[in-house]
Write a protein that holds these residues in place. Structure first.
Motif, PDB file in Angstrom:
ATOM      1  N   ASN A  36       0.853  -1.183   0.000  1.00 54.82           N
ATOM      2  CA  ASN A  36       0.000   0.000   0.000  1.00 54.82           C
ATOM      3  C   ASN A  36       0.893   1.239   0.000  1.00 54.82           C
ATOM      4  N   PRO A  37       0.908   2.004  -1.090  1.00 58.63           N
ATOM      5  CA  PRO A  37       1.818   3.153  -1.162  1.00 58.63           C
ATOM      6  C   PRO A  37       1.542   4.232  -0.124  1.00 58.63           C
ATOM      7  N   VAL A  38       0.301   4.391   0.295  1.00 61.72           N
ATOM      8  CA  VAL A  38      -0.026   5.401   1.303  1.00 61.72           C
ATOM      9  C   VAL A  38       0.582   5.009   2.651  1.00 61.72           C
ATOM     10  N   LEU A  39       0.406   3.750   3.043  1.00 58.17           N
ATOM     11  CA  LEU A  39       0.976   3.290   4.311  1.00 58.17           C
ATOM     12  C   LEU A  39       2.502   3.188   4.228  1.00 58.17           C
ATOM     13  N   LYS A  40       3.004   2.864   3.046  1.00 61.34           N
ATOM     14  CA  LYS A  40       4.456   2.811   2.872  1.00 61.34           C
ATOM     15  C   LYS A  40       5.074   4.189   3.095  1.00 61.34           C
ATOM     16  N   HIS A  41       4.421   5.219   2.581  1.00 65.56           N
ATOM     17  CA  HIS A  41       4.918   6.590   2.766  1.00 65.56           C
ATOM     18  C   HIS A  41       4.923   6.954   4.249  1.00 65.56           C
ATOM     19  N   GLN A  42       3.852   6.592   4.958  1.00 69.80           N
ATOM     20  CA  GLN A  42       3.800   6.893   6.391  1.00 69.80           C
ATOM     21  C   GLN A  42       4.889   6.117   7.126  1.00 69.80           C
ATOM     22  N   PHE A  43       5.096   4.867   6.769  1.00 68.16           N
ATOM     23  CA  PHE A  43       6.135   4.050   7.394  1.00 68.16           C
ATOM     24  C   PHE A  43       7.502   4.704   7.213  1.00 68.16           C
ATOM     25  N   GLU A  44       7.808   5.112   5.986  1.00 66.19           N
ATOM     26  CA  GLU A  44       9.106   5.727   5.704  1.00 66.19           C
ATOM     27  C   GLU A  44       9.262   7.051   6.455  1.00 66.19           C
ATOM     28  N   ARG A  45       8.157   7.801   6.590  1.00 62.22           N
ATOM     29  CA  ARG A  45       8.213   9.075   7.304  1.00 62.22           C
ATOM     30  C   ARG A  45       8.518   8.846   8.781  1.00 62.22           C
ATOM     31  N   GLY A 101      14.741   6.648   7.994  1.00 64.98           N
ATOM     32  CA  GLY A 101      16.068   6.129   7.709  1.00 64.98           C
ATOM     33  C   GLY A 101      16.789   5.515   8.895  1.00 64.98           C
ATOM     34  N   ASN A 102      16.161   5.440  10.038  1.00 66.65           N
ATOM     35  CA  ASN A 102      16.795   4.921  11.240  1.00 66.65           C
ATOM     36  C   ASN A 102      16.381   3.459  11.433  1.00 66.65           C
ATOM     37  N   LYS A 103      17.357   2.534  11.392  1.00 61.93           N
ATOM     38  CA  LYS A 103      17.067   1.104  11.532  1.00 61.93           C
ATOM     39  C   LYS A 103      16.375   0.777  12.842  1.00 61.93           C
ATOM     40  N   LYS A 104      16.703   1.484  13.888  1.00 61.07           N
ATOM     41  CA  LYS A 104      16.142   1.196  15.204  1.00 61.07           C
ATOM     42  C   LYS A 104      14.667   1.560  15.301  1.00 61.07           C
ATOM     43  N   ARG A 105      14.173   2.373  14.376  1.00 65.82           N
ATOM     44  CA  ARG A 105      12.770   2.798  14.426  1.00 65.82           C
ATOM     45  C   ARG A 105      11.863   1.911  13.583  1.00 65.82           C
ATOM     46  N   HIS A 106      12.390   0.822  13.020  1.00 60.76           N
ATOM     47  CA  HIS A 106      11.600  -0.065  12.174  1.00 60.76           C
ATOM     48  C   HIS A 106      10.401  -0.632  12.938  1.00 60.76           C
ATOM     49  N   LYS A 107      10.646  -1.138  14.143  1.00 59.85           N
ATOM     50  CA  LYS A 107       9.574  -1.718  14.952  1.00 59.85           C
ATOM     51  C   LYS A 107       8.549  -0.658  15.342  1.00 59.85           C
ATOM     52  N   LEU A 108       9.019   0.523  15.699  1.00 64.80           N
ATOM     53  CA  LEU A 108       8.113   1.626  16.047  1.00 64.80           C
ATOM     54  C   LEU A 108       7.219   1.986  14.865  1.00 64.80           C
ATOM     55  N   ALA A 109       7.795   2.063  13.685  1.00 65.30           N
ATOM     56  CA  ALA A 109       7.019   2.394  12.487  1.00 65.30           C
ATOM     57  C   ALA A 109       6.027   1.283  12.166  1.00 65.30           C
ATOM     58  N   ASN A 110       6.432   0.032  12.337  1.00 66.17           N
ATOM     59  CA  ASN A 110       5.532  -1.098  12.101  1.00 66.17           C
ATOM     60  C   ASN A 110       4.342  -1.056  13.055  1.00 66.17           C
ATOM     61  N   ILE A 111       4.577  -0.729  14.299  1.00 67.85           N
ATOM     62  CA  ILE A 111       3.501  -0.635  15.291  1.00 67.85           C
ATOM     63  C   ILE A 111       2.551   0.515  14.935  1.00 67.85           C
ATOM     64  N   ALA A 112       3.096   1.619  14.462  1.00 72.97           N
ATOM     65  CA  ALA A 112       2.256   2.753  14.058  1.00 72.97           C
ATOM     66  C   ALA A 112       1.352   2.369  12.889  1.00 72.97           C
ATOM     67  N   ILE A 113       1.876   1.617  11.932  1.00 71.19           N
ATOM     68  CA  ILE A 113       1.068   1.165  10.798  1.00 71.19           C
ATOM     69  C   ILE A 113       0.000   0.180  11.274  1.00 71.19           C
ATOM     70  N   ALA A 114       0.353  -0.724  12.173  1.00 80.59           N
ATOM     71  CA  ALA A 114      -0.625  -1.679  12.716  1.00 80.59           C
ATOM     72  C   ALA A 114      -1.749  -0.943  13.446  1.00 80.59           C
ATOM     73  N   ASN A 115      -1.401   0.088  14.203  1.00 83.63           N
ATOM     74  CA  ASN A 115      -2.422   0.880  14.901  1.00 83.63           C
ATOM     75  C   ASN A 115      -3.334   1.594  13.917  1.00 83.63           C
ATOM     76  N   LYS A 116      -2.766   2.112  12.847  1.00 82.99           N
ATOM     77  CA  LYS A 116      -3.566   2.801  11.839  1.00 82.99           C
ATOM     78  C   LYS A 116      -4.546   1.831  11.181  1.00 82.99           C
ATOM     79  N   ILE A 117      -4.073   0.632  10.863  1.00 87.89           N
ATOM     80  CA  ILE A 117      -4.943  -0.381  10.262  1.00 87.89           C
ATOM     81  C   ILE A 117      -6.051  -0.770  11.245  1.00 87.89           C
TER      82      ILE A 117
END
Length: 80
Positions: A10-19, A23-39
């Protein structure tokens, strides 16, 4: 797992994930949780209001050009 799949397809969620990841590897899990919450919020709203999921044009137009192009190229306009 749903957030990871949605981020990839999903390009919309991908953009939010990247935002969020920014670029910080340590924030991958945080971004994934934010996308899960949005869904989860999307699903709750759809069930509560007994409605369909609609992406508004003005929300898409706020995205970067390459994300918009990916989105518009991936949708099908076959209405029955």
């Amino acid at each position: 797992m749903i957030a990871e799949f949605a981020r990839r397809h999903n390009p919309v969620l991908k953009h939010q994930f990247e935002r969020i990841k920014n670029g910080n590897k340590k924030r991958h899990k945080l971004a994934n949780i934010a996308i899960a919450n949005k869904i989860a919020r999307y699903i709750y709203s759809i069930m509560k209001n007994k409605s369909s999921f609609v992406i508004l044009h003005d929300h898409i137009m706020r995205l970067p050009k390459e994300t918009r192009d990916t989105f518009f190229n991936s949708i099908s306009l076959d209405f029955s």
